[in-house]
Design an enzyme around this catalytic site. Structure first.
Site, PDB file in Angstrom:
ATOM      1  CE1 TYR A   9     -17.480  23.535 -12.066  1.00  0.00           C
ATOM      2  CE2 TYR A   9     -15.521  23.728 -13.438  1.00  0.00           C
ATOM      3  CZ  TYR A   9     -16.598  24.310 -12.786  1.00  0.00           C
ATOM      4  OH  TYR A   9     -16.778  25.676 -12.863  1.00  0.00           O
ATOM      5  CG  ASN A  17      -6.039  28.445  -0.810  1.00  0.00           C
ATOM      6  OD1 ASN A  17      -7.069  28.493  -0.148  1.00  0.00           O
ATOM      7  ND2 ASN A  17      -5.485  27.302  -1.199  1.00  0.00           N
ATOM      8  CG  PHE A  18      -1.795  32.697  -3.414  1.00  0.00           C
ATOM      9  CD1 PHE A  18      -1.662  31.409  -2.914  1.00  0.00           C
ATOM     10  CD2 PHE A  18      -1.242  32.973  -4.672  1.00  0.00           C
ATOM     11  CE1 PHE A  18      -1.011  30.408  -3.649  1.00  0.00           C
ATOM     12  CE2 PHE A  18      -0.579  31.989  -5.401  1.00  0.00           C
ATOM     13  CZ  PHE A  18      -0.475  30.699  -4.893  1.00  0.00           C
ATOM     14  CD  GLN A  51      -0.353  26.667 -22.721  1.00  0.00           C
ATOM     15  OE1 GLN A  51       0.496  27.532 -22.767  1.00  0.00           O
ATOM     16  NE2 GLN A  51      -0.590  25.844 -23.733  1.00  0.00           N
ATOM     17  N   GLY A 102       4.923  26.468  -9.859  1.00  0.00           N
ATOM     18  CA  GLY A 102       4.288  27.791  -9.997  1.00  0.00           C
ATOM     19  C   GLY A 102       4.396  28.362 -11.401  1.00  0.00           C
TER      20      GLY A 102
END
Ligand code: NAD
Ligand code: UDP
Ligand code: UDP
Length: 315
Positions: free
Chosen positions: A149, A194-195, A280, A211
């Protein structure tokens, strides 16, 4: 208001998440829209509401093969965008980015169309410069799982600038940062979908790593507005230009936000971090502010609420 602007616009990947919103917006501006998609990750339901609009046309086609059409503008969005989908058939992902770009550039050259490439913040890789300005060349692994990608999109940018230099094409390159909203594929594994799905089902929320990695999330309407402004900008403004929301969160903060907005009973669990996962990411958007008079307007809480309403409707 006129019923037809007189402009014919091709949107590749038009049945996908971003493409379907873009087609919708172009139709409200009364352009004729040709949506080309092979339905690899796109869905008919994303564009079903557009099918009875006379200015809208859909063609099933894979852009790795030549395409002959007469158009004035091309938005080249075709390419799977979520890590699960683009890593499923990585060779096809590179072909779509590279052969697809060559075909669309060849088409633009033949019909003298203006052409916009949906590039990505992934071209910065795991960035060591933060936030990322367009002048940063990136830190990309050329042989990893994300390379099909990242490197495909980098090569597509190269092709766009070589068609500009060699054939004087009118090109635009947008580097899109993480974007979310209704019509994201519920199973594409991206973090927002997803969340939300996990929180709605009261399943565990899967945070990868600890996380602490960060992303900056842009609502789809803002992003589409940026793409259209870029296409409409003067010919000497080619980009590459970052389009994204500079408000940065850790993934853990995002998980907590989704749980709170939904009022979910879900618990957060931690899973291994995928390889080459950028630590980040935040767009530096002063170029877009200056040349496109563009910046995102929709705050994350408002955008998440709209997205949650969409995912609830799928349940
Ligand atoms: P998506 O997967 O929902 O849409 C991509 C569309 O392209 C799908 O409809 C798919 O069927 C189609 N497609 C894939 N390969 C094709 C091919 N060979 N021929 C024809 N159609 C093909 O993804 P999206 O989020 O809507 O992303 C759209 C574009 O924006 C992509 O190019 C992506 O790389 C770029 N982008 C998206 C984001 C984001 O956060 N959503 C961020 C950066 C860049
Ligand atoms: N192409 C296309 N549609 C067109 C014109 C060209 O799909 O309307 C394809 C063509 O098949 C070619 C590619 O675009 O493979 C690049 O075209 P270009 O004219 O730049 O290169 P050439 O044909 O000379 O290789
Ligand atoms: N992520 C996560 N849980 C998930 C899906 C993703 O913690 O269920 C993380 C992922 O590791 C990455 C971030 O969320 O750090 C954004 O992932 P996404 O796939 O949405 O986009 P990208 O990595 O391409 O920015």
């Amino acid at each position: 208001m006129k019923n037809y602007s007189g402009k014919r616009v091709l949107v590749t990947g038009g049945a996908g998440f971003l493409g379907s919103h873009l087609c919708e917006r172009l139709l409200t501006e009364k352009h004729e829209v040709l949506c080309v998609d092979n339905f690899y990750t796109g869905r008919r339901t994303n564009i079903a509401h557009l099918l009875n609009i006379p200015l809208f046309e859909i063609m099933r086609h894979d852009i790795t093969f030549p395409l002959y059409a007469e158009v004035d503008e091309i938005y080249n969005l075709a390419c799977p965008a979520s890590p699960i989908h683009y890593q499923f058939d990585p060779v096809q992902t590179t072909k779509t980015s590279v052969h697809g770009a060559i075909n669309m550039l060849g088409l633009a050259k033949r019909v003298k169309a203006k052409i916009l490439q949906a590039s990505t913040s992934e071209i910065y890789g795991d960035p060591v410069v933060h936030p990322q300005p367009e002048t940063y060349w990136g830190n990309v692994n050329p042989v990893g799982l994300r390379s099909c990608y990242d490197e495909g999109k980098r090569c597509a940018e190269t092709l766009f600038f070589d068609y500009l230099r060699q054939h004087n094409l009118r090109i635009k390159v947008a580097r899109i940062f993480n974007t979310y909203g209704p019509r994201m594929h519920p199973n594409d594994g991206r973090v927002v979908s997803n969340f939300i799905m996990q929180a709605l089902r009261a399943d565990d929320i899967t945070v990868y790593g600890d996380g602490s990695q960060t992303r900056s999330f842009c609502y789809v309407d803002d992003l589409v507005d940026g793409l259209i402004r870029l296409m409409d900008s003067p010919d000497d403004f080619t980009g590459p230009v970052n389009l994204g929301n500079p408000v940065e969160f850790s993934i853990l903060e995002l998980a907590e936000k989704v749980i709170n907005i939904i009022g979910s009973k879900s618990k957060i669990i931690f899973k291994p971090l995928p390889s080459d996962d950028p630590k980040q990411r935040q767009p530096e958007i002063s170029l877009a502010q200056k040349f496109l008079k563009w910046e995102p307007r929709i705050p994350i809480d408002e955008g998440l609420k709209k997205t949650i309403v969409y995912f609830e409707s799928l349940q």
